[in-house]
Write a protein that holds these residues in place. Structure first.
Motif, PDB file in Angstrom:
ATOM      1  N   TRP A 268      39.002  28.489 -36.023  1.00  0.00           N
ATOM      2  CA  TRP A 268      38.212  29.072 -37.104  1.00  0.00           C
ATOM      3  C   TRP A 268      39.178  29.624 -38.145  1.00  0.00           C
ATOM      4  O   TRP A 268      39.938  30.539 -37.869  1.00  0.00           O
ATOM      5  CB  TRP A 268      37.317  30.183 -36.562  1.00  0.00           C
TER       6      TRP A 268
ATOM      7  N   GLU B 219      36.804  30.785 -43.767  1.00  0.00           N
ATOM      8  CA  GLU B 219      35.600  31.130 -43.005  1.00  0.00           C
ATOM      9  C   GLU B 219      34.836  29.887 -42.584  1.00  0.00           C
ATOM     10  O   GLU B 219      33.642  29.736 -42.830  1.00  0.00           O
ATOM     11  CB  GLU B 219      34.696  32.081 -43.803  1.00  0.00           C
ATOM     12  N   ASP B 220      35.550  28.978 -41.929  1.00  0.00           N
ATOM     13  CA  ASP B 220      34.936  27.735 -41.480  1.00  0.00           C
ATOM     14  C   ASP B 220      35.809  27.137 -40.375  1.00  0.00           C
ATOM     15  O   ASP B 220      36.977  27.487 -40.218  1.00  0.00           O
ATOM     16  CB  ASP B 220      34.825  26.741 -42.641  1.00  0.00           C
ATOM     17  N   TRP B 221      35.211  26.211 -39.613  1.00  0.00           N
ATOM     18  CA  TRP B 221      35.966  25.505 -38.582  1.00  0.00           C
ATOM     19  C   TRP B 221      36.888  24.488 -39.232  1.00  0.00           C
ATOM     20  O   TRP B 221      36.528  23.816 -40.197  1.00  0.00           O
ATOM     21  CB  TRP B 221      35.009  24.800 -37.617  1.00  0.00           C
TER      22      TRP B 221
ATOM     23  N   ARG C 237      34.217  32.094 -30.558  1.00  0.00           N
ATOM     24  CA  ARG C 237      33.009  31.639 -31.236  1.00  0.00           C
ATOM     25  C   ARG C 237      32.501  30.362 -30.565  1.00  0.00           C
ATOM     26  O   ARG C 237      33.269  29.658 -29.895  1.00  0.00           O
ATOM     27  CB  ARG C 237      33.288  31.350 -32.721  1.00  0.00           C
TER      28      ARG C 237
END
Length: 316
Positions: A185, A190-192, A213
């Motif tokens: 992450w 703010e993303d995979w 997560r």
């Protein structure tokens, strides 16, 4: 009554099969007295095995990790599985190919003839697809793996290192088609993200610990397959179609990849293929250099018409 050596091997095999063994259960399994079990435990300790004793009503023994690698015992299926895994590891791109081959040679040398013949009959050649990257540095792979295990934020330079220091919560290290990837992450985006491990240069110290997560799709296989196929959260291609090629099935199957080819008759083949877009799927069908009939869906037929118009304009 079994000989001392065979009894020691049987005892070692039992100790390796689960964590804790009550002494009385071991004695019953080996058909000996508890006193004999204690003597055999002492003999294994002399050979370098760290065997701890635990107290209580069902007091017994536990095989612990030591500071040196003692002799190990494998059953037949474990030995064959280990040999096959080492053959595959030699072409994994993890930078350990030579060590894997040396380990395979060592394991094979001490195998009894019946297992050596099985391993030789199942000889595996791990072929890596061509890539534009180098083998992963084993030290970097281990360093990243340790950060994943610790659940700490990874700070690293990526690519040529000219950009800012990257920060990611690392969740998995995975191999995909000859390359190693870090799945994490990205804290700044703010993303995979998936990062090629051969382009990652970890920084010290690591960041703080984090709560894991849930991956999109629920598991690593679904996430990676969806990411590389352009269909997040699914293992299917986003565009799948069916057509009939004017070719015998034997001329189609070697080049169908993960598609499906079934004969219609001795000169035609029904194929089911997937791709990341409809025009890309049309291109996959046209590479067979044969007449084709579109079965469906309508999106595939529309894409064939559009690609045809583009080709006509290009030729004109």
């Amino acid at each position: 009554m079994p000989t001392t050596s065979s009894r020691l091997l049987a005892l070692l095999s039992l100790l390796q099969s689960r964590r804790d063994w009550p002494g009385e259960v071991l004695a019953e399994r080996l058909d000996v007295t508890s006193r004999t079990v204690r003597r055999d435990i002492d003999r294994l300790r002399e050979l370098g095995y760290r065997i701890a004793t635990f107290k209580g009503p069902d007091g017994g023994y536990r095989l612990d990790a030591g500071t040196q690698l003692p002799p190990m015992l494998f059953d037949d299926e474990q030995a064959v599985a280990l040999a096959i895994a080492l053959q595959i590891a030699s072409g994994s791109g993890a930078g350990t190919g030579e060590a894997a081959l040396r380990a395979l040679s060592t394991v094979r040398q001490v195998m009894p003839p019946r297992l050596r013949h099985r391993v030789d009959a199942l000889s595996v050649t791990a072929v890596r697809p061509p890539t534009d990257g180098e083998d992963v540095d084993p030290a970097v792979l281990q360093q990243i793996g340790a950060v994943v295990h610790a659940g700490e934020v990874l700070r690293f330079d990526y690519g040529d290192g000219d950009g800012p220091v990257r920060r990611a919560e690392p969740h998995h290290v995975a191999s995909w088609r000859g390359r190693w990837y870090l799945v994490g992450w990205d804290l700044d985006r703010e993303d995979w993200r998936t990062y090629r491990v051969d382009r990652v240069r970890p920084r010290i110290p690591n960041g703080p610990r984090f709560a894991p997560r849930e991956l999109p799709g629920g598991d690593l296989t679904t996430f990676l397959t969806g990411r590389f196929r352009g269909n997040e959260g699914s293992t299917r291609w986003p565009c799948e179609g069916e057509a009939i090629l004017e070719l015998p099935v034997d001329e189609v199957r070697p080049f169908i990849g993960d598609g499906l080819a079934t004969p219609v008759d001795n000169r035609r083949t029904r194929v089911v293929l997937g791709s990341w877009s409809w025009p890309a799927l049309v291109a996959s069908l046209l590479r067979f250099d044969a007449d084709l009939e579109v079965i469906g869906p309508p999106e595939l037929a529309a894409a064939v018409e559009e690609v045809g118009r583009r080709c006509a304009r290009a030729a004109g």
